[in-house]
Design a protein around this motif. Sequence first.
Motif, PDB file in Angstrom:
ATOM      1  N   ALA A  15       7.431  -1.682   5.357  1.00  0.00           N
ATOM      2  CA  ALA A  15       6.228  -2.829   4.155  1.00  0.00           C
ATOM      3  C   ALA A  15       6.869  -3.757   4.627  1.00  0.00           C
ATOM      4  O   ALA A  15       7.823  -3.850   6.364  1.00  0.00           O
ATOM      5  CB  ALA A  15       7.302  -2.079   2.808  1.00  0.00           C
ATOM      6  N   SER A  31      -2.144  -1.854  -2.545  1.00  0.00           N
ATOM      7  CA  SER A  31      -1.076  -2.307  -1.705  1.00  0.00           C
ATOM      8  C   SER A  31      -0.253  -2.991  -3.492  1.00  0.00           C
ATOM      9  O   SER A  31      -1.524  -3.607  -4.169  1.00  0.00           O
ATOM     10  CB  SER A  31      -1.275  -3.031  -1.084  1.00  0.00           C
ATOM     11  N   GLY A  75       3.569  -3.744   0.386  1.00  0.00           N
ATOM     12  CA  GLY A  75       3.074  -2.952   0.656  1.00  0.00           C
ATOM     13  C   GLY A  75       1.636  -2.036  -0.449  1.00  0.00           C
ATOM     14  O   GLY A  75       2.193  -1.894  -1.392  1.00  0.00           O
TER      15      GLY A  75
END
Length: 121
Positions: free
Chosen positions: A80, A48, A101
Motif C-alpha cells: 500500500a 482502490s 491501495g
Amino acid sequence: SPCGAPPAGSRGSPPQQSPYGAPPPGAYGGRAPPQPGYGAPQLSYAVSGTMEQLVPVGLVGRIIGRGGSGIKEMRELSHAMIKVNAECEPGTDQRKVVVTGTPEQTAMALQLINHRLATGA
C-alpha cells in the motif's frame, strides 16, 4: 435536424441487417466473442481506496522509524502507499496518516501501523 435525432424518414424503420445476412454473435448456439473486461484482472486489483487515521504527534516516530525504515518496511509488506502528513491537523496535536491501495492492502497496512503504535516495534 436536432442534434442526435435520426434523419427524417428513418423513424420507426427496423435496424438494417448486414448485406451478407450473417447471424448475430451467439446465434445458433455459437459462442459470442469474449467481451473486453470479463475474466480479466481480479476485482480486488481494480478497486482502490483510501483510509485515513490520526496519530498523536508523539507516536509518529514509531510509524516512520529511524531514517524512514519503519514506513518503508510497512509499504513493502502491505504493498500500500502510506503517507504521513508533515503538519498536524488544525486544532489538534495529531498528524494524519493516509493509506491508499486495494482493500486488502489498506487493511494490511493499517494492521501494521496499529501494531507499531501499540508496541513501538
